[in-house]
Every structure is written in structure tokens, then in C-alpha cells.
Design a protein around this motif. Structure first.
Motif: not given
Length: 226
Positions: A121-142
Motif C-alpha cells: 500500500k505504501k509503495s502503490s503510488q511510487d514511480l520508479y525510473i524503470s517503469d514504462p511511461i510511454d512508447t516511442d514511434k516504433d511501439g517500444n516502451a519508454l
């Protein structure tokens, strides 16, 4: 201590704990007499006795986990977490408290599982720098690190600044006026324009070979000091 114990028991217990639901069988419960014997041996540092107590109480872990799990994947996770609680219980149980091992172990198992949920519960809102947040034009995770990453090296920058500061001191304390002037012009130090040896020779009214000799001698002096 408990972490080391957990790894010591891993080969004999962990596999069984993760597969009790599919296997459908557990070691039989211990008699009160046998349990007391093993507890006494455990207090005297007998690891085999401790192993046996844990193995014969795995049924308790599975029973408690049934109150919490929602999926088979989560069930496996909770069984392993509950087993850690059981190991802690067996390792720290004191019979002079007037309660049975099973009662004490149930509390430890539930505490371990509840602590796991609180941490989630404590970490549910954490954002990690390795988490995917978008995709590039080729569909790869950014990931966040892809967005903010650059080639800047703080340690290298600090090291360079330290060396430059040392160089300024050595220029003033090690070289004579002509040597310092030529190096400043040759390498663009102290906001001077960087010039070739031929340009320096023309600017100072001396030969290029003389500039070269002074530069070489000055660099040797600095190198010795560094």
C-alpha cells in the motif's frame, strides 16, 4: 539471523510451501510430546529440530493464507511470506509464556502477511525510473530513465574542476612569466584564445621552435608537480 535461517531452510521447505495447494498434502501434525522435545532441541541450537518444527506447521501457513489470497500467483507469494513468519515464530518461541506454538506461530504468520500488504500500500503510488511511461514511434516502451538520461558524469565533472584548480595554482607557482604566457595562449587557459605555435611566435615576436621548446619544458614542470 532470520534471513540466514530462511536460506538454510530453503531447499527443504520452500519448495513444499509453494506447492502445497497442488500436492494437497502436508507433514502430519506433531504430538505435544514430540513438539516439546523439538522446541527444547531448537533452544539448544539444533537446526534439524527447527526444520522439523517448521515443516510440520506448514499446514498452518496454508490455512491462514486462504483468508487472504485472490489468485494462484498471489497465493504462492503469500505462502512464501507466511513461511518466513513461521520460521521467525519457531526461532523466537518461548514455551514459558503459557501459549502453544501454533497460537504464537499464527500471530507471526498473520503479522508477516499484513506487513506485506502494508508495504504494498505504501509503495502503490511510487514511480520508479524503470517503469514504462510511454512508447516511442516504433511501439517500444519508454521509461523515465530514457526521458531524463544524459551523458553527464558528475564524478568526472568534479574531478576535472579539481584538476583545473590545481593547474591554476601550479601555473602561478611553478612556471615563469614566459612559460605561463605561452601555455595560456597555446591551450586557451584563463580565457585566452587558443593559438597554434606559429601564431604564438608571431604574437610574441619569437621563433616557432623557441615557442615549442618553452612549451615542452613548461609541460614537463607541470607534469612533475601533478
Amino acid at each position: 539471523m532470520f534471513l540466514n535461517l530462511f536460506f538454510e531452510l530453503l531447499s527443504s521447505i520452500y519448495y513444499l510451501a509453494l506447492h502445497v495447494t497442488s500436492a494437497g498434502s502436508f507433514p502430519t501434525p506433531l504430538s505435544k510430546k514430540r513438539e516439546d522435545e523439538l522446541l527444547e532441541k531448537t533452544r539448544n541450537g539444533d537446526l534439524n529440530a527447527r526444520n522439523e518444527l517448521v515443516e510440520h506447521n506448514l499446514r498452518l501457513v496454508a490455512h491462514i493464507v486462504k483468508k487472504y489470497y485472490t489468485t494462484n500467483c498471489e497465493q504462492d507469494d503469500l505462502i512464501s511470506i507466511g513461511t518466513i513468519g513461521l520460521i521467525k515464530a519457531v526461532s523466537s518461541f518461548k514455551s514459558d509464556k503459557g501459549i502453544r506454538l501454533a497460537t504464537y506461530a499464527a500471530r507471526c504468520i498473520e503479522n508477516e502477511i499484513l506487513m506485506h500488504f502494508r508495504n504494498l500500500k505504501k509503495s502503490s503510488q511510487d514511480l520508479y525510473i524503470s517503469d514504462p511511461i510511454d512508447t516511442d514511434k516504433d511501439g517500444n516502451a519508454l521509461t523515465l530513465i530514457d526521458i531524463i538520461a544524459d551523458d553527464y558524469d558528475l564524478s568526472e565533472d568534479v574531478d576535472t574542476k579539481i584538476k583545473l584548480q590545481k593547474l591554476r595554482v601550479l601555473l602561478n607557482g611553478t612556471l615563469d612569466k614566459r612559460e605561463k604566457e605561452i601555455l595560456e595562449l597555446r591551450y586557451g587557459l584563463n580565457d585566452c584564445e587558443e593559438l597554434t605555435q606559429r601564431e604564438i611566435a608571431k604574437k610574441l615576436g619569437i621563433s616557432r621552435s623557441y615557442v615549442s621548446r618553452i612549451e615542452t619544458a613548461a609541460l614537463k614542470k607541470l607534469r612533475r608537480q601533478f
